[in-house]
Write a protein that holds these residues in place. Structure first.
Motif, PDB file in Angstrom:
ATOM      1  N   ILE A  95     -12.315   1.773  45.149  1.00 19.74           N
ATOM      2  CA  ILE A  95     -13.401   0.924  45.664  1.00 19.74           C
ATOM      3  C   ILE A  95     -12.688  -0.143  46.486  1.00 19.74           C
ATOM      4  O   ILE A  95     -11.893  -0.924  45.943  1.00 19.74           O
ATOM      5  N   GLY A 102     -16.204  -3.727  38.994  1.00 17.52           N
ATOM      6  CA  GLY A 102     -16.825  -4.162  37.731  1.00 17.52           C
ATOM      7  C   GLY A 102     -18.340  -4.078  37.729  1.00 17.52           C
ATOM      8  O   GLY A 102     -18.987  -4.667  36.869  1.00 17.52           O
ATOM      9  N   GLY A 104     -19.920  -1.014  37.898  1.00 23.41           N
ATOM     10  CA  GLY A 104     -20.279   0.345  37.475  1.00 23.41           C
ATOM     11  C   GLY A 104     -20.214   1.381  38.590  1.00 23.41           C
ATOM     12  O   GLY A 104     -20.458   2.572  38.357  1.00 23.41           O
ATOM     13  N   GLY A 106     -17.590   2.481  40.366  1.00 24.09           N
ATOM     14  CA  GLY A 106     -16.469   3.423  40.227  1.00 24.09           C
ATOM     15  C   GLY A 106     -16.815   4.531  39.248  1.00 24.09           C
ATOM     16  O   GLY A 106     -16.637   5.722  39.536  1.00 24.09           O
ATOM     17  N   THR A 107     -17.371   4.143  38.092  1.00 20.46           N
ATOM     18  CA  THR A 107     -17.754   5.129  37.068  1.00 20.46           C
ATOM     19  C   THR A 107     -18.801   6.095  37.628  1.00 20.46           C
ATOM     20  O   THR A 107     -18.707   7.315  37.446  1.00 20.46           O
ATOM     21  N   ASN A 134      -2.388   0.296  35.126  1.00 22.28           N
ATOM     22  CA  ASN A 134      -3.749   0.292  35.693  1.00 22.28           C
ATOM     23  C   ASN A 134      -4.761   0.485  34.547  1.00 22.28           C
ATOM     24  O   ASN A 134      -5.398   1.530  34.405  1.00 22.28           O
ATOM     25  N   HIS A 139      -9.316   2.811  31.331  1.00 18.88           N
ATOM     26  CA  HIS A 139     -10.526   2.577  30.534  1.00 18.88           C
ATOM     27  C   HIS A 139     -11.660   3.481  31.020  1.00 18.88           C
ATOM     28  O   HIS A 139     -12.364   4.113  30.209  1.00 18.88           O
ATOM     29  N   LYS A 143     -13.416   6.561  29.025  1.00 16.45           N
ATOM     30  CA  LYS A 143     -14.851   6.432  28.755  1.00 16.45           C
ATOM     31  C   LYS A 143     -15.605   7.691  29.207  1.00 16.45           C
ATOM     32  O   LYS A 143     -16.526   8.159  28.537  1.00 16.45           O
TER      33      LYS A 143
HETATM   34  C1  COA Z   1     -10.343   1.571  39.382  1.00 15.60           C
HETATM   35  C2  COA Z   1     -11.627   1.328  40.185  1.00 15.60           C
HETATM   36  C3  COA Z   1     -11.972   2.582  40.984  1.00 15.60           C
HETATM   37  C4  COA Z   1     -12.748   1.055  39.157  1.00 15.60           C
HETATM   38  O1  COA Z   1     -13.977   0.891  39.818  1.00 15.60           O
HETATM   39  P1  COA Z   1     -15.055  -0.166  39.291  1.00 15.60           P
HETATM   40  O2  COA Z   1     -16.287   0.031  40.089  1.00 15.60           O
HETATM   41  O3  COA Z   1     -14.456  -1.524  39.252  1.00 15.60           O
HETATM   42  O4  COA Z   1     -15.286   0.357  37.782  1.00 15.60           O
HETATM   43  P2  COA Z   1     -16.583   0.194  36.861  1.00 15.60           P
HETATM   44  O5  COA Z   1     -17.279  -1.078  37.208  1.00 15.60           O
HETATM   45  O6  COA Z   1     -17.366   1.446  36.898  1.00 15.60           O
HETATM   46  O7  COA Z   1     -15.940   0.096  35.394  1.00 15.60           O
HETATM   47  C5  COA Z   1     -15.007  -0.902  35.093  1.00 15.60           C
HETATM   48  C6  COA Z   1     -14.703  -0.810  33.597  1.00 15.60           C
HETATM   49  O8  COA Z   1     -13.379  -1.291  33.376  1.00 15.60           O
HETATM   50  C7  COA Z   1     -13.429  -2.370  32.438  1.00 15.60           C
HETATM   51  N1  COA Z   1     -12.319  -3.218  32.824  1.00 15.60           N
HETATM   52  C8  COA Z   1     -12.274  -4.131  33.819  1.00 15.60           C
HETATM   53  N2  COA Z   1     -11.048  -4.673  33.887  1.00 15.60           N
HETATM   54  C9  COA Z   1     -10.301  -4.075  32.925  1.00 15.60           C
HETATM   55  C10 COA Z   1      -8.956  -4.195  32.499  1.00 15.60           C
HETATM   56  N3  COA Z   1      -8.108  -5.022  33.109  1.00 15.60           N
HETATM   57  N4  COA Z   1      -8.524  -3.406  31.469  1.00 15.60           N
HETATM   58  C11 COA Z   1      -9.360  -2.535  30.847  1.00 15.60           C
HETATM   59  N5  COA Z   1     -10.653  -2.377  31.233  1.00 15.60           N
HETATM   60  C12 COA Z   1     -11.115  -3.134  32.245  1.00 15.60           C
HETATM   61  C13 COA Z   1     -14.807  -2.954  32.591  1.00 15.60           C
HETATM   62  O9  COA Z   1     -15.187  -3.674  31.441  1.00 15.60           O
HETATM   63  C14 COA Z   1     -15.645  -1.695  32.780  1.00 15.60           C
HETATM   64  O10 COA Z   1     -15.815  -1.033  31.561  1.00 15.60           O
HETATM   65  P3  COA Z   1     -17.278  -0.895  30.852  1.00 15.60           P
HETATM   66  O11 COA Z   1     -18.152  -0.163  31.830  1.00 15.60           O
HETATM   67  O12 COA Z   1     -17.018  -0.084  29.605  1.00 15.60           O
HETATM   68  O13 COA Z   1     -17.728  -2.295  30.590  1.00 15.60           O
HETATM   69  C15 COA Z   1     -11.512   0.082  41.118  1.00 15.60           C
HETATM   70  O14 COA Z   1     -11.215  -1.038  40.345  1.00 15.60           O
HETATM   71  C16 COA Z   1     -10.457   0.259  42.196  1.00 15.60           C
HETATM   72  O15 COA Z   1     -10.742   0.805  43.252  1.00 15.60           O
HETATM   73  N6  COA Z   1      -9.208  -0.182  41.938  1.00 15.60           N
HETATM   74  C17 COA Z   1      -8.111  -0.063  42.927  1.00 15.60           C
HETATM   75  C18 COA Z   1      -7.692   1.387  43.188  1.00 15.60           C
HETATM   76  C19 COA Z   1      -7.391   2.134  41.907  1.00 15.60           C
HETATM   77  O16 COA Z   1      -6.807   1.616  40.975  1.00 15.60           O
HETATM   78  N7  COA Z   1      -7.790   3.429  41.882  1.00 15.60           N
HETATM   79  C20 COA Z   1      -7.540   4.304  40.751  1.00 15.60           C
HETATM   80  C21 COA Z   1      -6.202   4.916  40.877  1.00 15.60           C
HETATM   81  S1  COA Z   1      -5.856   6.025  39.528  1.00 15.60           S
END
Ligand code: COA
Length: 177
Positions: A95, A102, A104, A106-107, A134, A139, A143
């Motif tokens: 994202i 955060g 939802g 990404g999920t 990461n 997480h 999930k």
């Molecule tokens: C990883 C990524 C795709 C997640 O997308 P997102 O839209 O933020 O994710 P969501 O909002 O669907 O879910 C986030 C979850 O992580 C949890 N979370 C947030 N920060 C956290 C942390 N530091 N440690 C553990 N969990 C964490 C949130 O509580 C949420 O969980 P929940 O739904 O059970 O409450 C996004 O952060 C991103 O693009 N990151 C950079 C690129 C990357 O890392 N890509 C993946 C490479 S493998």
């Protein structure tokens, strides 16, 4: 086009390139993507053209993650390294704009992509590698039901240190829509 509650997965347009470089060049965003170089507009346009070619050839399928209401691009997800004999592929997701983390999205995008991979491409196994620190990504994968499957030790180097890459995978029989 695949629609979820808040987002949709669609093909890329060349105009998306400007949004990609605007956010991708933020180190927080690409820290875990094993891509140490900033992207130029031309790089992003070329990458988009490549997504058209690879999906035409059936080698990889990359989607723009867009907000359903506005069609605004917020990320990319995809299946690549497709193996038709073993029916497996590797998954990637980002994202781009941190303000959308955060919420939802990404999920939701991963679930739509898994549905596509298992139900449309008839894959049996979808795997991915993620950096040991990461925790947000780990997480989400856990999930959704991905199983941890070992690590590639010190497989990634950035910011002066080696990092292990953790393997996660999910089988078609384990996927719950
Ligand atoms: C990883 C990524 C795709 C997640 O997308 P997102 O839209 O933020 O994710 P969501 O909002 O669907 O879910 C986030 C979850 O992580 C949890 N979370 C947030 N920060 C956290 C942390 N530091 N440690 C553990 N969990 C964490 C949130 O509580 C949420 O969980 P929940 O739904 O059970 O409450 C996004 O952060 C991103 O693009 N990151 C950079 C690129 C990357 O890392 N890509 C993946 C490479 S493998």
């Amino acid at each position: 086009m695949f629609e979820g509650t808040n987002i949709q997965l669609r093909g890329f347009e060349l105009e998306d390139a400007a949004t990609i470089i605007k956010y991708y060049n933020d180190l927080d965003v690409r820290r875990f993507l094993d891509h140490p170089f900033p992207l130029s507009l031309q790089d992003a346009e070329q990458w988009i053209r490549n997504t058209w070619e690879t999906s035409k050839k059936g080698k990889a399928y990359f989607f723009a993650i867009a907000l359903k209401e506005t069609n605004q691009l917020i990320g990319t997800c995809g299946l690549f390294a497709l193996n038709r004999i073993n029916r497996k592929a590797e998954l990637m997701i980002v994202i781009y704009n941190k303000k959308y983390w955060g919420k939802g999205f990404g999920t939701e995008a991963i679930r739509l992509l898994l549905n596509y991979g298992f139900k449309q491409l008839n894959l049996n196994r979808i795997l991915l590698f993620t950096h040991d620190d990461n925790t947000r990504a780990q997480h989400i994968y856990e999930k959704i039901g991905f199983k941890p499957g070992g690590k590639r030790r010190q497989a990634s180097y950035f910011e002066g240190a080696y990092h292990d890459l953790l393997l996660y995978d999910l089988l078609a029989s384990e996927f719950q829509e």
